[in-house]
Scaffold this motif. Structure first.
Motif, mmCIF file in Angstrom:
data_model
loop_
_atom_site.group_PDB
_atom_site.id
_atom_site.type_symbol
_atom_site.label_atom_id
_atom_site.label_comp_id
_atom_site.label_asym_id
_atom_site.label_seq_id
_atom_site.Cartn_x
_atom_site.Cartn_y
_atom_site.Cartn_z
ATOM 1 N N UNK A 178 -12.910 -8.793 25.135
ATOM 2 C CA UNK A 178 -12.612 -7.425 24.699
ATOM 3 C C UNK A 178 -11.149 -7.219 24.344
ATOM 4 N N UNK A 179 -10.225 -7.856 25.056
ATOM 5 C CA UNK A 179 -8.812 -7.689 24.730
ATOM 6 C C UNK A 179 -8.508 -8.264 23.350
ATOM 7 N N UNK A 180 -9.073 -9.414 23.045
ATOM 8 C CA UNK A 180 -8.886 -10.014 21.723
ATOM 9 C C UNK A 180 -9.518 -9.145 20.647
ATOM 10 N N UNK A 232 -1.785 -15.013 21.316
ATOM 11 C CA UNK A 232 -2.693 -14.451 22.307
ATOM 12 C C UNK A 232 -2.317 -12.999 22.600
ATOM 13 N N UNK A 233 -3.178 -12.323 23.326
ATOM 14 C CA UNK A 233 -2.822 -11.049 23.948
ATOM 15 C C UNK A 233 -3.234 -11.100 25.413
ATOM 16 N N UNK A 234 -2.470 -10.413 26.245
ATOM 17 C CA UNK A 234 -2.766 -10.266 27.666
ATOM 18 C C UNK A 234 -3.012 -8.789 27.940
ATOM 19 N N UNK A 235 -4.250 -8.433 28.255
ATOM 20 C CA UNK A 235 -4.548 -7.053 28.627
ATOM 21 C C UNK A 235 -4.449 -6.075 27.482
ATOM 22 N N UNK A 236 -4.002 -4.827 27.792
ATOM 23 C CA UNK A 236 -3.448 -4.374 29.075
ATOM 24 C C UNK A 236 -4.477 -4.423 30.214
#
Length: 295
Positions: free
Chosen positions: A84-86, A33-37
């Motif tokens: 959008x973060x993904x 996963x990604x969180x943010x920024x």
């Protein structure tokens, strides 16, 4: 509900070890996963947790440290249906990432096409009540029908105690299905336990149901070296070698109280996948067939 002033949590290891196990060339971390920024991609107002930023640069640095070549980035629940973060992480990956989105049932066909162009190859349906407030099966099935022409699949996350309840819904999904973390079985029951038998019955019901043999840190309460997980999961991999995927689950949402060492997670792989041939299927052939079929 989270707010911008709520305490932010860190759920990833600050200095994961370099694993002793070397993944085969082209290996794919098929669940991360990604969180943010957060300043660029705010978290959902409905999010159940508010993590510190864990963006693409961190993810790709970990990928290289662990000896992997590609990532499949799964939309984290803290971002809701704003992908959008993904998409940003995929765009920055130089072709080395694909994604799984979470979408609003009212999404337009044009927006689905845009997600496909951005590297999305599946949608995720989450049935964990502690993470989502609503999981409308009828609307999920409509989404599954709409993504079929794109060649996407459905990723589904649930816990073992609702598998029987979900069977009619799972049977009705018209696309390939990937089950996150084997539907969270009780691994202390062993490979012949009630939970694993029920999950095997699901796999046997359709040859287009796959699973991720992931997250000993979540499923084995005894902690490292995660012997119960290894004992329960190895036979599953050996019996369904063409339908298994693996991933780190980095940055380990909601694991801030028992943060796993990603290097140790990689070193679990040969304990559940003992041969080079099986490792090639799990880490390269299967994820490439699903996410990069044109390569």
């Amino acid at each position: 509900m989270t707010t911008d002033t709520a305490p932010r949590i860190t759920s990833w290891h600050a200095a994961p070890s370099v694993p002793a196990f070397t993944p085969p060339p082209g290996a794919v971390d098929a669940h991360c996963h990604v969180f943010g920024p957060m300043a660029q991609f705010p978290f959902s107002a409905k999010a159940k947790y508010l993590p510190e930023d864990a963006g693409p640069d961190m993810l790709f640095a970990l990928r290289d440290r662990l000896g992997f070549s590609r990532n499949v980035i799964v939309q984290a629940s803290c971002h809701g249906t704003d992908n959008r973060a993904t998409l940003n992480a995929i765009a920055r990956s130089q072709g080395k990432a694909r994604g799984v989105a979470v979408v609003d049932p009212a999404i337009s066909d044009a927006d689905l096409e845009a997600l496909h162009t951005g590297g999305i190859r599946g949608v995720r349906f989450n049935f964990l009540k502690r993470l989502v407030d609503d999981a409308p099966k009828d609307k999920f099935l409509e989404i599954a029908r709409r993504i079929q022409p794109l060649g996407w699949h459905v990723v589904i996350y649930f816990e073992a105690d609702i598998l029987e309840e979900l069977r009619p819904f799972l049977d009705a999904i018209p696309t390939l299905v990937v089950v996150d973390h084997m539907g969270r079985p009780d691994v202390t029951q062993g490979p012949g336990g009630t939970d694993m038998k029920a999950f095997r019955a699901l796999l046997d019901s359709r040859d287009d149901i796959w699973t991720k043999v992931t997250c000993p840190d979540r499923l084995d309460a005894k902690g490292p070296p995660w012997d119960d997980f290894a004992n329960a999961v190895r036979p599953l991999v050996e019996d369904y070698p063409d339908r298994v995927l693996w991933g780190t689950d980095w940055p380990h949402p909601n694991m801030q109280d028992a943060i796993p060492n990603d290097g140790a997670l990689v070193d679990m792989i040969p304990r559940i996948v003992p041969t080079a041939a099986l490792q090639q299927k799990l880490l390269v052939d299967n994820p490439m067939r699903l996410y990069w079929p044109d390569c």
